[in-house]
Enzyme design. Structure first.
Site, PDB file in Angstrom:
ATOM      1  N   ASP A  78       0.799  -1.065   0.149  1.00  0.00           N
ATOM      2  CA  ASP A  78       0.027   0.054   0.008  1.00  0.00           C
ATOM      3  C   ASP A  78       0.922   1.144   0.069  1.00  0.00           C
ATOM      4  OD1 ASP A  78       0.631  -0.989   2.596  1.00  0.00           O
ATOM      5  OD2 ASP A  78      -0.567   0.498   3.610  1.00  0.00           O
ATOM      6  N   GLU A 136      -0.730  -1.860   5.305  1.00  0.00           N
ATOM      7  CA  GLU A 136       0.321  -1.835   6.313  1.00  0.00           C
ATOM      8  C   GLU A 136       0.235  -0.521   7.039  1.00  0.00           C
ATOM      9  OE1 GLU A 136       3.098  -0.844   8.789  1.00  0.00           O
ATOM     10  OE2 GLU A 136       3.257   0.025   6.899  1.00  0.00           O
ATOM     11  N   GLU A 137       0.030   0.532   6.172  1.00  0.00           N
ATOM     12  CA  GLU A 137      -0.048   1.956   6.866  1.00  0.00           C
ATOM     13  C   GLU A 137      -1.249   2.105   7.612  1.00  0.00           C
ATOM     14  OE1 GLU A 137       2.417   3.864   6.822  1.00  0.00           O
ATOM     15  OE2 GLU A 137       3.730   3.234   5.063  1.00  0.00           O
ATOM     16  N   ARG A 176      18.352  -7.803  14.152  1.00  0.00           N
ATOM     17  CA  ARG A 176      18.628  -8.171  15.655  1.00  0.00           C
ATOM     18  C   ARG A 176      17.609  -9.056  16.137  1.00  0.00           C
ATOM     19  NH1 ARG A 176      16.457  -5.602  19.831  1.00  0.00           N
ATOM     20  NH2 ARG A 176      18.447  -4.944  20.840  1.00  0.00           N
ATOM     21  N   HIS A 363       8.061   8.504   4.427  1.00  0.00           N
ATOM     22  CA  HIS A 363       6.629   9.478   4.591  1.00  0.00           C
ATOM     23  C   HIS A 363       6.940  10.680   4.183  1.00  0.00           C
ATOM     24  CE1 HIS A 363       4.409   6.346   7.161  1.00  0.00           C
ATOM     25  NE2 HIS A 363       5.165   5.702   6.364  1.00  0.00           N
TER      26      HIS A 363
END
Ligand code: ZN
Ligand code: ZN
Length: 392
Positions: A78, A136-137, A176, A363
């Site tokens: 998206d 996802e946003e 990580r 963004h």
């Protein structure tokens, strides 16, 4: 860079896919054209896949030769409601919408991986599921895709995913074990005072004054209630009240976001925010309502799969990529739901190139990334498949 010849040959194609997606950005759960494009490619390569999962999601399954493990690769698709300020020839053609987070690149990398694996089935056993996820946003496509069963048939044993990351230069990988990205919670508070004349405050309950004290008091929670060794953020992003110089405001609206890594902080932060708001409002005789909700849990990587990614990026790839272990961010991601369901690892693939001015933050209306990272992304995914699925 760290890419075998067969993948280097894909570089131009990867760039073309990415630029095509970049020209036609679509918001979460509206990725119709994007999904169509993905499905067309998969059909052309004779990769079985299911479309329309959680509205616009797609899952493709590629079988290797012989029995082996099942690994999933997740990519989001998206875009954002941002007007693009770049003047490149592949800039967004849709007014007010832009791929300003790099999800166009994630989709291109996943397509490249699907293509390569479908042409090299002899190089791995078991199966690879490629998950193209919407939204996802926000409001989040991972959870509904899991609920729709994308991690079954065949059962996924581990999952990996990457985010192109302009906070890191190309040639690096941020990975990580444990927490990588924060849990995201949101709250909206409406304070009910009693409005009145600016000259007669004794007849009123000033919602602006109460709201100001609520904001100040909320900022003591991280500094006074959270263990200083832990990480947490409370940010107030919106404070709206009042209408004129001589009118004492009747109501005030305060909205904010809460971030933390350790799930044990969830209750503490939620309870302190509620009791601080209740206490301040009660001291001033104001009423209030509070809506508090979790958007995404924290992204927590599993040690074994994080080790796999580290080994692949840091010593299997030729030449190896530089591993950046200190790469945590208080940003959030709904990859977290996949990582709660199966062991896995989410990692950052460095995509900034300051020399080419490709280092604006995610963004930002001028966000763009170094496209050489696309081939590196495919190489990393393919090498993880070859290593993970071929294990006994
Ligand atoms: Zn984003
Ligand atoms: Zn993103």
């Amino acid at each position: 860079m760290a890419v075998r010849p067969a993948i280097r040959k894909l570089q131009r194609q990867l760039q073309e896919w990415r630029r095509d997606l970049h020209r036609y950005p679509e918001l979460g759960f509206q990725e119709q054209r994007t999904a169509q494009k993905i499905s067309q490619c998969l059909s052309e390569w004779q990769i079985p896949h299911e479309t329309g999962i959680a509205q616009t999601g797609i899952v493709a399954t590629i079988y290797g030769q012989g029995a082996g493990r099942v690994l999933a690769i997740r990519a989001d698709m998206d875009a954002l409601p941002i007007q693009e300020a770049n003047l490149v020839d592949y800039r967004s053609l849709i007014d007010g919408l832009m791929h300003a987070c790099g999800h166009d690149g994630h989709t291109a990398i996943a397509l490249g991986t699907a293509y390569y694996l479908s042409q090299h089935r002899h190089s791995f056993r078991g199966a690879v599921k490629i998950i193209f996820q919407p939204a996802e946003e926000g409001p989040g496509g991972a959870k509904p895709m899991i609920e729709a069963g994308v991690l079954h048939n065949p059962d996924v044993e581990a999952i990996i995913g990457l985010h192109l990351w302009n906070n890191l230069p190309i040639g690096t990988v941020g990975v990580r074990a444990g927490a990588l990205m924060a849990a995201v919670e949101l709250f909206d508070c409406r304070i009910q005072g009693r409005g009145g004349h600016g000259a007669m405050p004794q007849q009123t309950v000033d919602a602006i004054l109460v709201g100001s004290q609520v904001v100040n008091a909320l900022h003591t929670i991280v500094s006074r209630n959270v263990d200083p060794i832990q990480s947490a953020v409370i940010s107030i992003g919106k404070f709206q009240a009042g209408s004129a110089n001589n009118v004492i405001a009747d109501t005030a609206e305060i909205s904010g976001t809460v971030r933390y890594f350790d799930p044990q902080l969830s209750t503490l932060l939620r309870e302190r925010i509620a009791s601080v708001i209740a206490g301040v409002c009660s001291a001033h005789g104001a009423g209030y309502s509070l809506d508090y909700r979790q958007l995404y849990p924290a992204v927590i990587n599993h040690a074994a799969i994080a080790d796999l990614v580290k080994t692949v990026a840091g010593s299997v790839c030729e030449p190896p990529l530089e591993i950046i272990p200190e790469c945590r961010t208080m940003g959030g991601e709904d990859m977290s739901y996949f990582l709660q369901a199966v062991p896995g690892c989410y990692f950052f693939l460095g995509s900034a190139n300051a020399e080419k001015s490709l280092n604006y933050p995610h963004h930002h209306p001028r966000f763009d990334f170094d496209e050489t990272a696309l081939g590196t992304g495919v190489e990393l995914f393919v090498r993880c498949v070859e290593r993970y699925c071929n294990q006994d």
